[in-house]
Motif scaffolding. Structure first.
Motif, mmCIF file in Angstrom:
data_model
loop_
_atom_site.group_PDB
_atom_site.id
_atom_site.type_symbol
_atom_site.label_atom_id
_atom_site.label_comp_id
_atom_site.label_asym_id
_atom_site.label_seq_id
_atom_site.Cartn_x
_atom_site.Cartn_y
_atom_site.Cartn_z
ATOM 1 N N LEU A 37 0.820 -1.214 0.000
ATOM 2 C CA LEU A 37 0.000 0.000 0.000
ATOM 3 C C LEU A 37 0.857 1.269 0.000
ATOM 4 O O LEU A 37 0.466 2.287 0.567
ATOM 5 C CB LEU A 37 -0.931 -0.005 1.226
ATOM 6 C CG LEU A 37 -1.913 -1.164 1.304
ATOM 7 C CD1 LEU A 37 -2.648 -1.148 2.631
ATOM 8 C CD2 LEU A 37 -2.888 -1.118 0.142
ATOM 9 N N ASP A 44 -6.338 7.062 3.864
ATOM 10 C CA ASP A 44 -6.551 5.662 3.513
ATOM 11 C C ASP A 44 -5.622 4.737 4.301
ATOM 12 O O ASP A 44 -6.005 3.615 4.647
ATOM 13 C CB ASP A 44 -6.358 5.453 2.009
ATOM 14 C CG ASP A 44 -7.404 6.207 1.200
ATOM 15 O OD1 ASP A 44 -8.549 6.362 1.673
ATOM 16 O OD2 ASP A 44 -7.062 6.662 0.092
ATOM 17 N N TYR A 48 -7.055 1.866 6.630
ATOM 18 C CA TYR A 48 -6.590 0.483 6.498
ATOM 19 C C TYR A 48 -6.102 -0.052 7.849
ATOM 20 O O TYR A 48 -6.490 -1.144 8.275
ATOM 21 C CB TYR A 48 -5.478 0.371 5.454
ATOM 22 C CG TYR A 48 -4.854 -1.001 5.432
ATOM 23 C CD1 TYR A 48 -5.512 -2.075 4.837
ATOM 24 C CD2 TYR A 48 -3.627 -1.231 6.052
ATOM 25 C CE1 TYR A 48 -4.962 -3.347 4.853
ATOM 26 C CE2 TYR A 48 -3.066 -2.504 6.065
ATOM 27 C CZ TYR A 48 -3.734 -3.554 5.461
ATOM 28 O OH TYR A 48 -3.184 -4.814 5.487
ATOM 29 N N GLN A 52 -7.704 -3.185 10.206
ATOM 30 C CA GLN A 52 -6.913 -4.361 10.579
ATOM 31 C C GLN A 52 -6.592 -4.414 12.070
ATOM 32 O O GLN A 52 -5.911 -5.327 12.533
ATOM 33 C CB GLN A 52 -5.607 -4.384 9.774
ATOM 34 C CG GLN A 52 -5.798 -4.403 8.271
ATOM 35 C CD GLN A 52 -6.584 -5.616 7.822
ATOM 36 O OE1 GLN A 52 -6.217 -6.741 8.117
ATOM 37 N NE2 GLN A 52 -7.679 -5.387 7.107
#
Length: 115
Positions: A37, A44, A48, A52
């Motif tokens: 990524l 973002d 993310y 997680q």
């Protein structure tokens, strides 16, 4: 790794050696490179990491302080943000290990810490 301990997510500004040093001590650390990524925007990246359950580690104080405020205002939870002053990788790893040993995962939720 137990759910008691933080799982760190190092953004692309943080030296990848730090993840190796953290893992060598038995803690979980993922880099943006590991997650494939690298070019994701800061918002973002935090989204993310939150999805997680990972605590984001960055040097980017200005942007991530604003993102922490935006997430809070929107009622959007995250697993914590650690802002590290730029130092040699071994020093940052040492400071992160203090946090990893002293702060349980549930205490980092929606928190912003500086090392």
């Amino acid at each position: 790794m137990s759910d008691l301990f933080l799982h760190l997510y190092l953004d692309e500004d943080v030296h990848v050696l730090i993840a190796d040093l953290i893992r060598a001590r038995g803690f979980a650390a993922t880099t943006t490179r590991d997650a494939a990524l690298l070019t994701l925007a800061d918002n973002d990246q935090l989204t993310y990491a939150a999805s997680q359950g990972m605590t984001l580690v960055t040097h980017n104080r200005d942007d991530f302080e604003q993102l922490a405020e935006a997430f809070f205002a929107a009622g959007q939870p995250h697993a914590g943000i650690i802002i590290a002053v730029r130092r040699p990788p071994y020093e940052i790893a040492r400071r992160l290990l203090v946090v990893l040993n002293d702060v349980p995962r549930d205490e980092m939720i929606n928190q912003l810490r500086y090392i």
